[in-house]
Design a protein around this motif. Structure first.
Motif, PDB file in Angstrom:
ATOM      1  N   GLY A   1      67.790  10.707  16.294  1.00  0.00           N
ATOM      2  CA  GLY A   1      68.705  11.588  16.111  1.00  0.00           C
ATOM      3  C   GLY A   1      69.883  11.272  17.048  1.00  0.00           C
ATOM      4  O   GLY A   1      70.909  11.711  16.892  1.00  0.00           O
ATOM      5  N   TYR A   2      69.945   9.432  17.368  1.00  0.00           N
ATOM      6  CA  TYR A   2      70.852   8.697  18.521  1.00  0.00           C
ATOM      7  C   TYR A   2      70.938   7.954  17.869  1.00  0.00           C
ATOM      8  O   TYR A   2      70.581   7.179  16.940  1.00  0.00           O
ATOM      9  N   GLY A   3      72.342   7.115  18.297  1.00  0.00           N
ATOM     10  CA  GLY A   3      72.430   5.826  18.207  1.00  0.00           C
ATOM     11  C   GLY A   3      72.922   5.134  16.684  1.00  0.00           C
ATOM     12  O   GLY A   3      72.804   3.904  16.495  1.00  0.00           O
ATOM     13  N   ALA A   4      73.724   6.138  15.712  1.00  0.00           N
ATOM     14  CA  ALA A   4      73.662   5.429  15.011  1.00  0.00           C
ATOM     15  C   ALA A   4      74.823   3.856  14.313  1.00  0.00           C
ATOM     16  O   ALA A   4      75.777   4.507  15.207  1.00  0.00           O
ATOM     17  N   PHE A   5      74.571   3.811  13.587  1.00  0.00           N
ATOM     18  CA  PHE A   5      74.976   2.287  13.105  1.00  0.00           C
ATOM     19  C   PHE A   5      75.740   1.961  12.046  1.00  0.00           C
ATOM     20  O   PHE A   5      74.447   2.271  10.922  1.00  0.00           O
ATOM     21  N   THR A   6      76.469   1.063  11.094  1.00  0.00           N
ATOM     22  CA  THR A   6      76.948   1.382   9.926  1.00  0.00           C
ATOM     23  C   THR A   6      76.295  -0.432   9.863  1.00  0.00           C
ATOM     24  O   THR A   6      76.630  -1.829  10.772  1.00  0.00           O
ATOM     25  N   PRO A   7      75.273  -1.524   8.908  1.00  0.00           N
ATOM     26  CA  PRO A   7      73.975  -2.816   8.920  1.00  0.00           C
ATOM     27  C   PRO A   7      75.380  -3.061   8.249  1.00  0.00           C
ATOM     28  O   PRO A   7      76.427  -2.403   7.491  1.00  0.00           O
ATOM     29  N   LEU A   8      75.888  -4.924   8.825  1.00  0.00           N
ATOM     30  CA  LEU A   8      76.885  -5.279   7.870  1.00  0.00           C
ATOM     31  C   LEU A   8      75.514  -6.956   7.934  1.00  0.00           C
ATOM     32  O   LEU A   8      76.281  -7.586   8.791  1.00  0.00           O
ATOM     33  N   PRO A   9      75.372  -6.370   7.188  1.00  0.00           N
ATOM     34  CA  PRO A   9      74.316  -7.973   7.324  1.00  0.00           C
ATOM     35  C   PRO A   9      75.315  -9.384   6.893  1.00  0.00           C
ATOM     36  O   PRO A   9      74.482 -10.468   7.023  1.00  0.00           O
ATOM     37  N   GLN A  10      76.419  -9.228   6.273  1.00  0.00           N
ATOM     38  CA  GLN A  10      77.006 -10.378   6.353  1.00  0.00           C
ATOM     39  C   GLN A  10      78.461 -10.754   7.663  1.00  0.00           C
ATOM     40  O   GLN A  10      78.409 -11.912   7.400  1.00  0.00           O
ATOM     41  N   ALA A  11      77.786  -9.776   8.355  1.00  0.00           N
ATOM     42  CA  ALA A  11      78.293 -10.345   9.326  1.00  0.00           C
ATOM     43  C   ALA A  11      77.804 -11.500  10.084  1.00  0.00           C
ATOM     44  O   ALA A  11      76.481 -11.845   9.637  1.00  0.00           O
ATOM     45  N   GLY A  12      78.490 -11.744  11.342  1.00  0.00           N
ATOM     46  CA  GLY A  12      77.902 -12.667  11.459  1.00  0.00           C
ATOM     47  C   GLY A  12      77.314 -12.253  13.052  1.00  0.00           C
ATOM     48  O   GLY A  12      77.158 -11.060  13.420  1.00  0.00           O
ATOM     49  N   GLU A  13      76.811 -13.120  14.012  1.00  0.00           N
ATOM     50  CA  GLU A  13      76.121 -13.019  15.307  1.00  0.00           C
ATOM     51  C   GLU A  13      75.006 -11.446  15.135  1.00  0.00           C
ATOM     52  O   GLU A  13      74.371 -10.399  15.261  1.00  0.00           O
ATOM     53  N   GLN A  14      73.474 -11.788  13.353  1.00  0.00           N
ATOM     54  CA  GLN A  14      72.578 -11.187  13.392  1.00  0.00           C
ATOM     55  C   GLN A  14      71.949 -11.030  14.467  1.00  0.00           C
ATOM     56  O   GLN A  14      71.312 -11.834  15.183  1.00  0.00           O
ATOM     57  N   PRO A  15      70.437  -9.984  15.049  1.00  0.00           N
ATOM     58  CA  PRO A  15      69.405 -10.507  16.331  1.00  0.00           C
ATOM     59  C   PRO A  15      69.113 -11.018  15.228  1.00  0.00           C
ATOM     60  O   PRO A  15      68.899 -11.159  14.510  1.00  0.00           O
ATOM     61  N   ASP A  16      68.493 -11.806  16.293  1.00  0.00           N
ATOM     62  CA  ASP A  16      67.399 -13.191  15.964  1.00  0.00           C
ATOM     63  C   ASP A  16      65.956 -12.907  16.390  1.00  0.00           C
ATOM     64  O   ASP A  16      65.709 -11.958  17.990  1.00  0.00           O
ATOM     65  N   LEU A  17      65.023 -12.391  15.557  1.00  0.00           N
ATOM     66  CA  LEU A  17      63.664 -12.347  15.969  1.00  0.00           C
ATOM     67  C   LEU A  17      62.814 -13.062  16.763  1.00  0.00           C
ATOM     68  O   LEU A  17      62.280 -13.021  17.244  1.00  0.00           O
ATOM     69  N   GLN A  18      63.154 -14.287  17.192  1.00  0.00           N
ATOM     70  CA  GLN A  18      62.469 -15.265  17.513  1.00  0.00           C
ATOM     71  C   GLN A  18      63.410 -14.501  19.049  1.00  0.00           C
ATOM     72  O   GLN A  18      62.538 -15.450  20.503  1.00  0.00           O
ATOM     73  N   ARG A  19      64.298 -14.230  19.738  1.00  0.00           N
ATOM     74  CA  ARG A  19      63.957 -13.605  21.045  1.00  0.00           C
ATOM     75  C   ARG A  19      63.658 -12.237  21.364  1.00  0.00           C
ATOM     76  O   ARG A  19      64.049 -11.523  21.076  1.00  0.00           O
ATOM     77  N   ASP A  20      63.771 -12.434  22.567  1.00  0.00           N
ATOM     78  CA  ASP A  20      63.425 -11.680  23.970  1.00  0.00           C
ATOM     79  C   ASP A  20      65.008 -10.694  23.922  1.00  0.00           C
ATOM     80  O   ASP A  20      66.001 -11.820  24.542  1.00  0.00           O
ATOM     81  N   TYR A  21      64.846 -10.065  24.457  1.00  0.00           N
ATOM     82  CA  TYR A  21      66.630  -9.015  24.281  1.00  0.00           C
ATOM     83  C   TYR A  21      66.199  -8.296  25.276  1.00  0.00           C
ATOM     84  O   TYR A  21      65.248  -7.447  25.582  1.00  0.00           O
ATOM     85  N   ARG A  22      66.549  -9.133  26.662  1.00  0.00           N
ATOM     86  CA  ARG A  22      66.160  -8.827  28.305  1.00  0.00           C
ATOM     87  C   ARG A  22      68.110  -7.966  28.509  1.00  0.00           C
ATOM     88  O   ARG A  22      69.177  -8.769  28.161  1.00  0.00           O
TER      89      ARG A  22
END
Length: 177
Positions: free
Chosen positions: A29-50
């Motif tokens: 119910g919160y934090g909507a965003f627009t996916p931009l798959p062609q944009a740079g700096e996408q989330p990295d599945l190997q990273r721990d986000y601290r």
């Protein structure tokens, strides 16, 4: 088969046009965003986000804090891009003007601010998604609050200063808001 595909495409287009998120949400119910798959700096599945988010600014009494919405957006972006919950180590610490966002609905109403705290449902959704929500104990005292006034799930720390220092020293990225 063609009709099912066409209906699916039309539904997706309508949802996007209405601004509805096309991805699963960790913070419902919160934090909507627009996916931009062609944009740079996408989330990295190997990273721990601290990440530690330092919230100091309050807001209007009828809307959730923009800073809490921002935390929901970050959480949802990571989740929608496949970053598992155990790699999303997000802490938000509220103090100063943001302190009252930690109030339960009953405590909010007792202060004459309205029936419900516009932040309480968002705080519950954040904690359900694994985000740690903290309150500066010094701000709690300065605002005349007690732990009994807080939304369940909000943790009281000695001071936001300690929370930020300890998390930064543990490798958390600081986001000021």
């Amino acid at each position: 088969m063609k009709n099912i595909f066409l209906a699916s495409v039309i539904t997706s287009c309508v949802l996007l046009a209405l601004g509805a998120p096309a991805q699963a949400q960790a913070v419902i119910g919160y934090g909507a965003f627009t996916p931009l798959p062609q944009a740079g700096e996408q989330p990295d599945l190997q990273r721990d986000y601290r990440v530690i988010v330092d919230l100091t600014q309050g807001g209007p009494d009828d809307k959730p804090l923009k800073g809490l919405e921002r935390v929901a957006r970050l959480t949802n972006m990571l989740a929608a891009n496949g970053v598992p919950a155990e790699q999303r180590k997000i802490v938000v610490v509220m103090h100063g003007g943001a302190s009252l966002a930690s109030l339960s609905d009953a405590a909010w109403a007792a202060r004459g601010k309205g029936e419900t705290n516009p932040n309480s449902a968002l705080v519950r959704a954040l904690t359900a998604a694994g985000v740690q929500v903290r309150l500066c104990g010094q701000s709690m005292v300065a605002n005349g609050l007690t732990e009994a006034d807080l939304e369940p799930g909000v943790q009281v720390d000695l001071a936001a200063l300690m929370t930020v220092i300890h998390h930064q020293q543990a490798g958390y990225a600081l986001i000021m808001n």
